[in-house]
Design a protein around this motif. Structure first.
Motif, short mmCIF file in Angstrom:
data_model
loop_
_atom_site.label_atom_id
_atom_site.label_comp_id
_atom_site.label_asym_id
_atom_site.label_seq_id
_atom_site.Cartn_x
_atom_site.Cartn_y
_atom_site.Cartn_z
N ASP A 64 0.89 -1.27 0.03
CA ASP A 64 0.19 0.07 -0.05
C ASP A 64 0.82 1.10 -0.10
O ASP A 64 0.65 2.24 -0.58
CB ASP A 64 -1.01 0.04 1.30
CG ASP A 64 -2.09 -0.98 0.98
OD1 ASP A 64 -2.32 -1.38 -0.15
OD2 ASP A 64 -2.84 -1.33 2.27
N SER A 106 -8.97 10.01 -8.68
CA SER A 106 -8.17 8.75 -8.23
C SER A 106 -7.49 9.02 -7.27
O SER A 106 -7.38 8.13 -6.11
CB SER A 106 -7.42 8.21 -9.28
OG SER A 106 -6.41 9.01 -9.53
N LEU A 109 -10.15 8.86 -4.10
CA LEU A 109 -10.47 7.62 -3.87
C LEU A 109 -9.67 6.87 -3.42
O LEU A 109 -9.77 5.88 -2.30
CB LEU A 109 -11.01 6.70 -5.10
CG LEU A 109 -12.40 7.67 -5.93
CD1 LEU A 109 -12.58 6.84 -7.33
CD2 LEU A 109 -13.51 7.39 -5.01
N TYR A 112 -9.18 7.62 0.37
CA TYR A 112 -10.39 6.90 1.11
C TYR A 112 -10.69 5.53 1.34
O TYR A 112 -11.27 4.92 2.10
CB TYR A 112 -11.87 7.74 1.07
CG TYR A 112 -11.62 9.17 1.67
CD1 TYR A 112 -11.72 9.08 3.12
CD2 TYR A 112 -11.36 10.33 0.99
CE1 TYR A 112 -11.86 10.40 3.67
CE2 TYR A 112 -11.47 11.22 1.60
CZ TYR A 112 -11.60 11.60 2.96
OH TYR A 112 -11.61 12.68 3.43
N SER A 113 -9.86 4.91 0.35
CA SER A 113 -9.96 3.48 0.41
C SER A 113 -8.88 2.75 1.02
O SER A 113 -8.95 1.72 1.04
CB SER A 113 -10.02 3.03 -1.12
OG SER A 113 -9.01 3.09 -1.92
N SER A 114 -7.77 3.57 1.34
CA SER A 114 -6.70 2.65 2.07
C SER A 114 -7.12 2.14 3.24
O SER A 114 -8.07 2.38 3.98
CB SER A 114 -5.78 3.92 2.12
OG SER A 114 -6.01 4.70 3.28
N SER A 115 -6.29 1.19 3.63
CA SER A 115 -6.54 0.60 4.78
C SER A 115 -6.41 1.14 6.25
O SER A 115 -6.96 0.73 6.96
CB SER A 115 -5.65 -0.76 4.79
OG SER A 115 -4.18 -0.33 5.01
N HIS A 117 -7.85 4.05 6.92
CA HIS A 117 -9.17 4.41 7.31
C HIS A 117 -10.41 3.48 7.53
O HIS A 117 -11.41 4.02 8.05
CB HIS A 117 -9.79 5.57 6.30
CG HIS A 117 -8.94 6.49 5.98
ND1 HIS A 117 -8.71 7.86 6.98
CD2 HIS A 117 -8.12 6.92 4.81
CE1 HIS A 117 -8.12 8.55 6.36
NE2 HIS A 117 -7.36 7.95 5.11
N HIS A 118 -10.10 2.38 7.68
CA HIS A 118 -10.81 1.12 7.97
C HIS A 118 -10.84 0.82 9.41
O HIS A 118 -9.98 0.74 9.90
CB HIS A 118 -10.94 -0.07 7.07
CG HIS A 118 -11.15 0.30 5.69
ND1 HIS A 118 -12.53 0.56 5.22
CD2 HIS A 118 -10.44 0.53 4.56
CE1 HIS A 118 -12.38 0.87 4.13
NE2 HIS A 118 -11.10 0.84 3.35
#
Length: 118
Positions: A64, A106, A109, A112-115, A117-118
């Motif tokens: 990542d 891009s 996106l 906010y789709s990176s690990s 933020h989860h």
């Protein structure tokens, strides 16, 4: 004449930034591989230090971080190439604007789709 010199100076600055980012990619890769497979790197044990930048927890985490750095290299290279484009019609200008909008989207996106933020 002045415009050409300005574009040349900006191009050299962008090349320097690009090389700097490539160095960061190599640093992240080298330290990540070292920390994953050889030994943990012991940062200074102060409580106020932010050690999350180069802290690699897994191979997925390393991928990542490398992907984000490589995408930044590609974005900087894109902006260097866009300086040399000769705008001859409104269609050229429209395509340049759309490509910049796609890169910004891009990046949004990817952020906010990176690990993280989860």
């Amino acid at each position: 004449m002045i415009k050409q010199n300005f574009i040349e100076v900006i191009s050299h600055i962008i090349t320097g930034i690009d090389l700097y980012l490539i160095g960061i990619v190599l640093l992240i890769f080298g330290l990540g591989i070292y920390e994953l497979f050889i030994s943990k790197i012991d940062p200074d044990e102060r409580e106020d230090s932010d050690t999350g930048v180069l802290e690699i927890k897994s191979l997925e985490n390393l991928k990542d971080k490398l992907l984000k750095a490589i995408i930044m290299v590609l974005v900087v290279t894109f902006f260097k190439q866009i300086l040399s484009i000769k705008v001859e019609s409104t269609q050229d200008l429209l395509y340049s604007g759309i490509s910049i909008l796609l890169i910004a989207t891009s990046g949004y996106l990817m952020h906010y789709s990176s690990s993280d933020h989860h």
